[in-house]
Design an enzyme around this catalytic site. Structure first.
Site, PDB file in Angstrom:
ATOM      1  N   ASN A  98      16.924 -16.688  -6.698  1.00 20.70           N
ATOM      2  CA  ASN A  98      17.634 -16.254  -5.483  1.00 20.70           C
ATOM      3  C   ASN A  98      16.662 -15.764  -4.425  1.00 20.70           C
ATOM      4  OD1 ASN A  98      20.214 -16.881  -6.245  1.00 20.70           O
ATOM      5  ND2 ASN A  98      20.589 -14.886  -7.195  1.00 20.70           N
ATOM      6  N   GLN A 137      18.660 -39.879  28.925  1.00 21.55           N
ATOM      7  CA  GLN A 137      19.795 -39.136  28.348  1.00 21.55           C
ATOM      8  C   GLN A 137      19.796 -39.174  26.819  1.00 21.55           C
ATOM      9  OE1 GLN A 137      23.378 -40.528  30.237  1.00 21.55           O
ATOM     10  NE2 GLN A 137      22.849 -39.612  32.201  1.00 21.55           N
ATOM     11  N   GLU A 221      13.479 -25.775  -5.979  1.00 19.04           N
ATOM     12  CA  GLU A 221      14.340 -24.587  -5.752  1.00 19.04           C
ATOM     13  C   GLU A 221      15.814 -24.978  -5.721  1.00 19.04           C
ATOM     14  OE1 GLU A 221      13.528 -21.772  -6.236  1.00 19.04           O
ATOM     15  OE2 GLU A 221      11.344 -21.869  -6.090  1.00 19.04           O
ATOM     16  N   THR A 223      18.049 -28.683  -6.486  1.00 14.78           N
ATOM     17  CA  THR A 223      18.174 -29.897  -5.659  1.00 14.78           C
ATOM     18  C   THR A 223      19.375 -29.744  -4.717  1.00 14.78           C
ATOM     19  OG1 THR A 223      19.668 -31.060  -7.153  1.00 14.78           O
ATOM     20  CG2 THR A 223      17.290 -31.316  -7.575  1.00 14.78           C
TER      21      THR A 223
HETATM   22  C1  FAD Z   1       6.081 -30.484  -5.506  1.00 12.46           C
HETATM   23  C2  FAD Z   1       6.969 -29.847  -6.537  1.00 12.46           C
HETATM   24  C3  FAD Z   1       6.671 -28.581  -7.031  1.00 12.46           C
HETATM   25  C4  FAD Z   1       7.475 -27.988  -8.005  1.00 12.46           C
HETATM   26  N1  FAD Z   1       7.150 -26.733  -8.486  1.00 12.46           N
HETATM   27  C5  FAD Z   1       7.908 -26.160  -9.458  1.00 12.46           C
HETATM   28  C6  FAD Z   1       7.560 -24.884 -10.027  1.00 12.46           C
HETATM   29  O1  FAD Z   1       6.567 -24.259  -9.648  1.00 12.46           O
HETATM   30  N2  FAD Z   1       8.334 -24.376 -11.018  1.00 12.46           N
HETATM   31  C7  FAD Z   1       9.433 -25.050 -11.494  1.00 12.46           C
HETATM   32  O2  FAD Z   1      10.111 -24.543 -12.394  1.00 12.46           O
HETATM   33  N3  FAD Z   1       9.783 -26.262 -10.986  1.00 12.46           N
HETATM   34  C8  FAD Z   1       9.048 -26.835  -9.985  1.00 12.46           C
HETATM   35  N4  FAD Z   1       9.394 -28.070  -9.488  1.00 12.46           N
HETATM   36  C9  FAD Z   1      10.439 -28.828 -10.188  1.00 12.46           C
HETATM   37  C10 FAD Z   1      11.767 -28.923  -9.459  1.00 12.46           C
HETATM   38  O3  FAD Z   1      12.432 -27.689  -9.510  1.00 12.46           O
HETATM   39  C11 FAD Z   1      12.556 -30.066 -10.137  1.00 12.46           C
HETATM   40  O4  FAD Z   1      11.910 -31.284  -9.798  1.00 12.46           O
HETATM   41  C12 FAD Z   1      14.004 -30.079  -9.720  1.00 12.46           C
HETATM   42  O5  FAD Z   1      14.695 -29.021 -10.326  1.00 12.46           O
HETATM   43  C13 FAD Z   1      14.714 -31.392 -10.106  1.00 12.46           C
HETATM   44  O6  FAD Z   1      14.512 -31.676 -11.457  1.00 12.46           O
HETATM   45  P1  FAD Z   1      14.037 -33.146 -11.856  1.00 12.46           P
HETATM   46  O7  FAD Z   1      12.866 -33.540 -11.028  1.00 12.46           O
HETATM   47  O8  FAD Z   1      13.932 -33.179 -13.333  1.00 12.46           O
HETATM   48  O9  FAD Z   1      15.243 -34.099 -11.385  1.00 12.46           O
HETATM   49  P2  FAD Z   1      16.494 -34.546 -12.249  1.00 12.46           P
HETATM   50  O10 FAD Z   1      17.163 -33.371 -12.888  1.00 12.46           O
HETATM   51  O11 FAD Z   1      16.109 -35.692 -13.106  1.00 12.46           O
HETATM   52  O12 FAD Z   1      17.455 -35.048 -11.072  1.00 12.46           O
HETATM   53  C14 FAD Z   1      17.298 -36.319 -10.435  1.00 12.46           C
HETATM   54  C15 FAD Z   1      18.432 -36.468  -9.403  1.00 12.46           C
HETATM   55  O13 FAD Z   1      19.699 -36.393 -10.077  1.00 12.46           O
HETATM   56  C16 FAD Z   1      20.480 -35.363  -9.492  1.00 12.46           C
HETATM   57  N5  FAD Z   1      21.301 -34.739 -10.540  1.00 12.46           N
HETATM   58  C17 FAD Z   1      20.900 -34.186 -11.718  1.00 12.46           C
HETATM   59  N6  FAD Z   1      21.938 -33.686 -12.372  1.00 12.46           N
HETATM   60  C18 FAD Z   1      23.041 -33.913 -11.608  1.00 12.46           C
HETATM   61  C19 FAD Z   1      24.427 -33.613 -11.738  1.00 12.46           C
HETATM   62  N7  FAD Z   1      24.928 -32.928 -12.786  1.00 12.46           N
HETATM   63  N8  FAD Z   1      25.259 -34.012 -10.762  1.00 12.46           N
HETATM   64  C20 FAD Z   1      24.784 -34.671  -9.660  1.00 12.46           C
HETATM   65  N9  FAD Z   1      23.492 -34.953  -9.466  1.00 12.46           N
HETATM   66  C21 FAD Z   1      22.621 -34.578 -10.430  1.00 12.46           C
HETATM   67  C22 FAD Z   1      19.487 -34.380  -8.900  1.00 12.46           C
HETATM   68  O14 FAD Z   1      20.078 -33.586  -7.882  1.00 12.46           O
HETATM   69  C23 FAD Z   1      18.430 -35.333  -8.364  1.00 12.46           C
HETATM   70  O15 FAD Z   1      18.828 -35.856  -7.123  1.00 12.46           O
HETATM   71  C24 FAD Z   1       8.616 -28.681  -8.493  1.00 12.46           C
HETATM   72  C25 FAD Z   1       8.928 -29.957  -7.978  1.00 12.46           C
HETATM   73  C26 FAD Z   1       8.126 -30.533  -7.012  1.00 12.46           C
HETATM   74  C27 FAD Z   1       8.490 -31.889  -6.462  1.00 12.46           C
END
Ligand code: FAD
Length: 242
Positions: A98, A137, A221, A223
């Site tokens: 949060n 415009q 933080e 998605t």
């Molecule tokens: C540059 C970078 C730095 C980061 N740093 C940190 C960090 O310091 N600490 C940390 O903990 N994390 C970090 N993250 C991780 C980030 O929090 C995750 O990438 C994020 O939570 C998404 O998880 P995932 O990549 O596994 O995607 P997934 O969970 O595989 O999701 C893929 C897609 O599916 C969608 N999706 C998943 N489940 C559902 C659902 N139930 N309904 C609808 N849509 C869904 C998601 O919204 C997304 O669009 C970082 C990510 C990046 C890119």
């Protein structure tokens, strides 16, 4: 969350993986949330521990100024005192989020303002058809839409800050601000990129960099989609996560 911690006398033993962790290969200390027999707990892990290893994600096109890492815990044995006092269940982990997401909502406004100011200057100077492109415009409509959205996002942040100060900001309100402001900033960055024409795809101006970085912010933080579902649950009382 699949990382597990098991108590062994005066130690905890951690096993599992964490993906996409910012600064994982350069940090001296990692804060790790793991499942235990008593629910989720937070732990401090010194990264010179022999059970800890980390590798960097290669070929990132976004947030290239920081490293992003995959962490592994293989029988990573840490002193019992490294358990974060007072952490209990997912609630503790989520309370950190949060705070971070409140900051993200403000940061996104800054990125949007940078894009807006860049494109405002550029369109006043760039002449086509014998006029600055700011005189058309279509350009003015885009600029008016941008400043309107930025102003709305600023007011949202200010209101949320007041609620937070009074201890009344809810996780759903923070989701609303993160979701709205990051999408707003990404839309403005993309719009501004187009208005800069070809120069918009270079690193000479900050817009493309903001656009690429905001792609990560859209995902981390929470998605955009998961914040949508958080709001949906808050409004309807029905969780649509699974
Ligand atoms: C540059 C970078 C730095 C980061 N740093 C940190 C960090 O310091 N600490 C940390 O903990 N994390 C970090 N993250 C991780 C980030 O929090 C995750 O990438 C994020 O939570 C998404 O998880 P995932 O990549 O596994 O995607 P997934 O969970 O595989 O999701 C893929 C897609 O599916 C969608 N999706 C998943 N489940 C559902 C659902 N139930 N309904 C609808 N849509 C869904 C998601 O919204 C997304 O669009 C970082 C990510 C990046 C890119």
């Amino acid at each position: 969350m699949e990382t597990r911690a098991v108590r062994d006398g005066d130690f905890w033993i951690l096993n599992g993986e964490k993906a996409w962790i910012t600064n994982g290969t350069i940090a001296k200390l990692a804060i790790v949330w793991a499942r235990t027999d008593d629910g989720v707990r937070g732990f401090l892990v010194e990264t010179d521990n022999p059970g800890f290893s980390a590798t960097n994600v290669k070929n990132k096109l976004s947030l290239r100024a920081s490293v992003t890492s995959n962490l592994s815990f293989n029988d990573c044995r840490i002193p019992a005192g490294n358990l974060l006092a007072g952490t209990e269940g997912l609630k503790s982990a989520l309370s950190c989020l949060n705070e971070a997401r409140f900051g993200i909502a403000w940061g996104a406004v800054g990125a949007a303002m940078s894009c807006f100011e860049t494109v405002l200057d550029y369109t006043k100077q760039r002449v086509q058809f014998d006029k600055p492109i700011a005189a058309f415009q279509l350009t003015q409509e885009k600029l008016a839409d941008m400043i309107t959205e930025i102003t709305k996002a600023q007011l949202l942040c200010v209101r949320l800050a007041h609620l937070k100060e009074e201890g009344r900001a809810t996780p759903a309100q923070i989701s609303l601000a993160k979701r709205n402001n990051v999408k707003m900033a990404l839309d403005i960055a993309r719009q501004a990129r187009g208005m800069l024409g070809a120069v918009g795809i270079t690193g000479d101006l900050p817009v493309f960099r903001h656009m690429m970085n905001l792609e990560s912010v859209f995902t981390y933080e929470g998605t955009h989609e998961i914040h949508t579902l958080t709001l949906g649950r808050d409004l309807t009382g029905i969780a649509a996560f699974s």
